[in-house]
Design a protein around this motif. Structure first.
Motif, mmCIF file in Angstrom:
data_model
loop_
_atom_site.group_PDB
_atom_site.id
_atom_site.type_symbol
_atom_site.label_atom_id
_atom_site.label_comp_id
_atom_site.label_asym_id
_atom_site.label_seq_id
_atom_site.Cartn_x
_atom_site.Cartn_y
_atom_site.Cartn_z
ATOM 1 N N VAL A 108 -1.323 -9.735 -3.491
ATOM 2 C CA VAL A 108 -1.367 -8.780 -2.382
ATOM 3 C C VAL A 108 -2.597 -9.063 -1.521
ATOM 4 C CG1 VAL A 108 -0.195 -7.038 -3.784
ATOM 5 C CG2 VAL A 108 -2.671 -6.945 -3.549
ATOM 6 N N ASP A 123 0.321 2.184 1.673
ATOM 7 C CA ASP A 123 1.724 1.783 1.692
ATOM 8 C C ASP A 123 2.090 1.043 0.421
ATOM 9 O OD1 ASP A 123 -0.107 -0.100 2.611
ATOM 10 O OD2 ASP A 123 1.420 -1.289 3.605
ATOM 11 N N SER A 124 1.114 0.750 -0.415
ATOM 12 C CA SER A 124 1.441 0.134 -1.688
ATOM 13 C C SER A 124 2.046 1.215 -2.566
ATOM 14 C CB SER A 124 0.178 -0.383 -2.358
ATOM 15 O OG SER A 124 -0.595 0.706 -2.812
ATOM 16 N N ASP A 125 2.489 0.833 -3.755
ATOM 17 C CA ASP A 125 3.074 1.849 -4.621
ATOM 18 C C ASP A 125 2.035 2.401 -5.583
ATOM 19 O OD1 ASP A 125 2.775 -0.475 -5.929
ATOM 20 O OD2 ASP A 125 4.893 -0.810 -6.323
ATOM 21 N N GLN A 146 1.811 -4.813 -9.657
ATOM 22 C CA GLN A 146 1.794 -5.981 -8.773
ATOM 23 C C GLN A 146 2.350 -7.195 -9.507
ATOM 24 O OE1 GLN A 146 -2.249 -6.629 -7.434
ATOM 25 N NE2 GLN A 146 -2.398 -4.597 -6.549
ATOM 26 N N ARG A 170 0.512 -9.801 1.130
ATOM 27 C CA ARG A 170 1.065 -8.553 1.644
ATOM 28 C C ARG A 170 1.381 -7.688 0.445
ATOM 29 N NH1 ARG A 170 5.601 -10.218 5.928
ATOM 30 N NH2 ARG A 170 5.452 -8.020 6.454
ATOM 31 N N MET A 171 1.683 -6.412 0.725
ATOM 32 C CA MET A 171 1.966 -5.501 -0.370
ATOM 33 C C MET A 171 3.171 -5.977 -1.165
ATOM 34 S SD MET A 171 -0.151 -3.337 -0.752
ATOM 35 C CE MET A 171 -1.657 -3.248 0.172
ATOM 36 N N GLN A 172 3.114 -5.699 -2.458
ATOM 37 C CA GLN A 172 4.233 -6.113 -3.302
ATOM 38 C C GLN A 172 5.497 -5.351 -2.941
ATOM 39 O OE1 GLN A 172 1.553 -4.425 -4.360
ATOM 40 N NE2 GLN A 172 1.984 -3.070 -6.051
ATOM 41 N N THR A 173 5.338 -4.286 -2.135
ATOM 42 C CA THR A 173 6.512 -3.523 -1.734
ATOM 43 C C THR A 173 7.192 -4.161 -0.523
ATOM 44 O OG1 THR A 173 4.957 -2.153 -0.520
ATOM 45 C CG2 THR A 173 5.753 -1.295 -2.591
ATOM 46 N N SER A 174 6.608 -5.261 -0.030
ATOM 47 C CA SER A 174 7.198 -5.879 1.154
ATOM 48 C C SER A 174 8.350 -6.795 0.769
ATOM 49 C CB SER A 174 6.121 -6.661 1.904
ATOM 50 O OG SER A 174 6.698 -7.612 2.750
ATOM 51 N N PHE A 175 9.527 -6.431 1.212
ATOM 52 C CA PHE A 175 10.732 -7.191 0.912
ATOM 53 C C PHE A 175 10.655 -8.584 1.544
ATOM 54 C CE2 PHE A 175 15.082 -8.332 2.256
ATOM 55 C CZ PHE A 175 15.696 -8.409 1.009
ATOM 56 N N VAL A 177 6.177 -6.962 -10.148
ATOM 57 C CA VAL A 177 7.055 -7.159 -8.990
ATOM 58 C C VAL A 177 7.119 -8.637 -8.595
ATOM 59 C CG1 VAL A 177 7.388 -6.620 -6.559
ATOM 60 C CG2 VAL A 177 6.745 -4.819 -8.151
ATOM 61 N N ASN A 231 16.601 -2.353 -2.464
ATOM 62 C CA ASN A 231 15.946 -3.254 -1.545
ATOM 63 C C ASN A 231 16.328 -2.847 -0.140
ATOM 64 O OD1 ASN A 231 14.359 -5.052 -2.948
ATOM 65 N ND2 ASN A 231 16.137 -6.257 -3.566
ATOM 66 N N PHE A 232 15.383 -2.348 0.596
ATOM 67 C CA PHE A 232 15.709 -1.963 1.953
ATOM 68 C C PHE A 232 15.863 -3.227 2.782
ATOM 69 C CE2 PHE A 232 13.891 1.881 0.351
ATOM 70 C CZ PHE A 232 14.731 2.835 0.901
ATOM 71 N N GLU A 286 0.986 -2.255 7.816
ATOM 72 C CA GLU A 286 0.499 -3.458 8.481
ATOM 73 C C GLU A 286 0.355 -3.258 9.984
ATOM 74 O OE1 GLU A 286 3.399 -6.268 7.213
ATOM 75 O OE2 GLU A 286 2.475 -6.560 5.254
ATOM 76 N N GLU A 306 11.680 1.902 4.016
ATOM 77 C CA GLU A 306 11.119 2.227 2.728
ATOM 78 C C GLU A 306 10.046 3.295 2.853
ATOM 79 O OE1 GLU A 306 10.502 -1.301 0.665
ATOM 80 O OE2 GLU A 306 9.505 -0.333 -1.023
#
Lengths: 443, 290
Positions: B97, A250-252, B226, B182-187, B229, A365-366, A276, A346
């Motif tokens: 992360v 799920d990372s980019d 990472q 947590r993932m850097q994609t986590s808002f 972001v 940004n979702f 997660e 996302e």
């Protein structure tokens, strides 16, 4: 994953596409772009070299050079080669016939072993209806056992642990106990270790000898760099892995490690872990990932996910309702919940076949909290209001606003959104006769 | 750190004079040390241009040029020393992360500061991962350092608020804040970190003195992303590079410094609590060329 690589290929092929026939210098330029894209994706450079060699040989063949649609040919070849690199067989779980099937998880620190143990246990339990038990053999990291027990409690799975500092004996005793108890599957969580740490590698070898697992899985972080092949080779040499679990998809990350590891150690990627939530775990499908790299999106996974959370019969009813223009806020919230079960916005978006997604994703940004607010608002309505939203007047709005903790403007926004959705569905259904589910309304 | 760029020496032995093959392989070597394609490209075109315009094709000289180029990137202006506030406590916010070794790195940093005679408090603001607080508490007990914590899934902002109170009351020198990995994609994570930053600002009237991102040195090209972001969301002051004993090649040090102007400040390299060092650019470049 792989978004950036996909973007590169899209750009590259867009340029070639406009030219029709491919010249040898175009091909060289294309190969260099592919090389850089793969390296940037963390594919091991030795693997890249070999990949390009194969690619060039095939691309120079008649099928491409004489083709009027060379870019399609190149895509096809890249796709073929990539799928080959990712391994051709789909992973699955084989259970032994007599006694419990013993799984053992190994890997570096921080790759997500403990989470994978839980996710695999849940997968075996829910997919195959087997009884699963866990053995906590990570005696080093503080609170590792506690973490495993905490998460195991959530999925209702037993854990064997003891205060001793001897992971070999803990593993043996754990397996003995659960074998006596007649469990179908036992998963051993081992400590994270560096592949160059001789003592720790010896220890994991001893655990393997003591419990004779049927399946040894190496847990690999999808963000691993060039070192991935050395890690995989080292573990494979010492404990002979049966397959890999690729985590943090799920990372980019572009996830090139996945490409090189299979290629070098010839061990299949069995599972991927991509979020997660405990359910964010699935069997690995090489051809899907390959298509995704090539910008075709991972729609298959998305469709499957949708199928899992949407009841066929309900869907038919809903279509009927849309057709008759009777859709109400109850349906709206049901759709919303179904959608959310599939994962974050996302993540869903990232699986759609849209060009230049990587770039778009970077700029969006979702706002997941918006969906929370929508749910709270609808939950604060009376059943009658949900069935007939048009009866919601000013004073009702005020009550709903108060009940859901939102300003009245949010209520208006939601009602507008609903009426727009409804209008769109109406048009859609009159156009096609029947409408499909209203995905896509929320982003 | 001996393992950084381990294969570079083979290259000088293989080529005495530069040719296109040499440049290609040099680029491959840099990238296979996890240097980003962009930074590798920049380094090589700089040297190559210089070599070309000065008629240099002796790879021995090119090697020195490469060394200069790398030192130039690493030394470019920014101090890699840890910052201490004249108005204690100094607040170190540690982010990253999941799985990079944040909590261990924090314990090591705390131990290092304590050894220097500093009074340290740690805040368990990772209320997300199961057993994260317990892990930090375990280290706290071992080191004799107080850990401020709340219950699981409580508000990390509140933990930070309390820990600031505690650090002020005890006149502590340094407060180290552990955050959720947590993932850097986590808002949500980014919002949570921004909130923690606001809590610190409200209380001390300044931002945290250090905002350090922990990066696993076995991470590939994603490491840059990472850092980028997190940097965009909360503004980083430095990097803690972990697991450098894993034969990782540490090329990300160059990438992150070159592309984001964020220096590596600390390096950890082993299981023991004392396995932490301040990053030393001279030693790093030395390791590349010996």
């Amino acid at each position: 994953m792989f978004e950036q690589l996909t973007g590169k290929f899209e750009d590259l092929f867009f340029r070639i596409r406009n030219k029709g026939k491919l010249s040898p210098s175009d091909l060289d330029a294309a190969l260099r772009e592919i090389k850089l894209a793969l390296l940037e994706a963390d594919v091991n450079f030795k693997v890249v070299k070999e990949f390009l060699g194969n690619l060039k040989e095939r691309a120079l063949g008649k099928e491409v050079m004489e083709s009027l649609t060379p870019y399609q040919q190149v895509i096809k070849i890249v796709n073929d080669e990539m799928t080959r690199m990712l391994g051709s067989s789909e992973g699955s779980v084989n259970f032994s016939s007599g006694g419990p099937t013993i799984f053992m998880m190994v890997g570096l620190q921080g790759t997500g072993k403990t989470s994978s143990v839980i996710k695999l246990a849940n997968f075996i339990k829910s997919r195959f209806g087997k009884s699963v038990a866990l053995v906590a053999a990570d005696v080093y990291r503080p609170a590792a056992v506690l973490q495993l027990m905490d998460m195991a409690g959530k999925i209702g799975v037993d854990v064997y642990s003891e205060k001793s500092m001897d992971p070999v004996s803990i593993s043996r005793k754990g397996v003995e106990k659960f074998t006596r108890d007649g469990r179908d599957a036992i998963i051993i969580d081992t400590a994270g270790r560096l592949h160059i740490d001789e003592n720790m590698m010896l220890e994991v070898e001893n655990i393997r000898k003591a419990v004779k697992p049927h399946q040894v899985y190496l847990v690999l972080d999808a963000m691993t760099g060039q070192e991935a092949v050395n890690i995989a080779s080292a573990f494979n040499k010492r404990v002979e892995c049966d397959g890999l679990i690729l985590t943090k998809l799920d990372s980019d990350t572009r996830g090139g490690a996945a490409l090189s590891v299979y290629y070098v150690v010839k061990k299949p990627i069995k599972f991927v872990s991509s979020g997660e939530k405990i359910e964010d775990f699935d069997i690995f499908h090489p051809e899907r990932i390959a298509s995704r790299i090539l910008g075709q999106g991972d729609t298959l996974t998305l469709i499957e996910k949708a199928q899992k959370v949407i009841d066929e019969k309900r869907a038919m009813e809903l279509e009927e309702k849309i057709y008759r223009d009777e859709i109400n806020l109850d349906d709206f919230i049901e759709q919303l919940r179904g959608l959310r079960k599939m994962g974050s916005m996302e993540k869903i978006f990232s699986m759609l076949p849209i060009p230049n997604k990587g770039r778009i994703l970077k700029n969006i940004n979702f706002d997941e909290s918006y969906l929370d607010r929508m749910e709270a608002i609808i939950n604060s309505m009376t059943p009658a209001e949900r069935k007939k939203p048009h009866i919601i007047n000013g004073s009702r709005k005020k009550r709903i606003a108060k009940g859901s903790g939102n300003p009245v403007s949010e209520i208006n926004k939601l009602l507008q959104q609903f009426s727009k959705t409804r209008q769109m569905l109406r048009q859609f259904s009159s156009m096609k006769g029947k409408a499909s589910l209203p995905f896509g309304k929320f982003w | 750190m001996q393992m950084l760029f381990k294969n570079l020496n083979l290259l000088w032995n293989k080529f005495k004079k530069s040719n296109s093959q040499f440049w290609e392989e040099l680029e491959e070597q840099l990238i296979s040390s996890d240097v980003s394609v962009d930074t590798a490209d920049m380094i090589i075109s700089n040297i190559r241009e210089y070599a070309y315009s000065n008629n240099i094709n002796d790879t021995g000289i090119i090697r020195d040029l490469l060394k200069k180029e790398i030192i130039k990137i690493l030394n470019c202006g920014i101090n890699e020393k840890l910052k201490f506030s004249g108005n204690p406590p100094s607040v170190y916010l540690i982010v990253g992360v999941n799985g990079v070794g944040k909590t261990s790195a924090i314990a090591k940093l705390a131990a290092m500061l304590k050894k220097q005679g500093k009074n340290v408090v740690m805040a368990a603001a990772d209320t997300y991962r199961s057993a994260a607080t317990e892990q930090l508490q375990h280290y706290g007990e071992r080191l004799g350092i107080e850990v401020v914590h709340h219950q699981k899934l409580s508000d990390p902002g509140a933990v930070v608020y309390d820990s600031l109170d505690k650090a002020l009351a005890r006149r502590s020198d340094v407060l180290i804040i552990d955050t959720a990995g947590r993932m850097q994609t986590s808002f949500n994570l980014m919002e949570e970190l921004k909130k923690i930053k606001r809590v610190v600002f409200k209380k001390l009237d300044r931002d945290p003195d250090e905002i350090l991102i922990v990066i696993d040195s076995t991470t590939g090209q994603n490491a840059r992303h990472q850092a980028e972001v997190f940097h965009r969301a909360i503004g980083l002051t430095g990097v803690i590079l972990t697991k450098t004993d894993g034969t990782s090649k540490g090329g990300i040090v160059l990438t992150i410094k070159n592309e984001l102007q964020i220096p590596v400040k600390l390096v950890t390299n082993g299981e023991k609590i004392e396995n932490i060092d301040l990053f030393d650019p001279e030693k790093y470049t030395g390791a590349i060329f010996t």
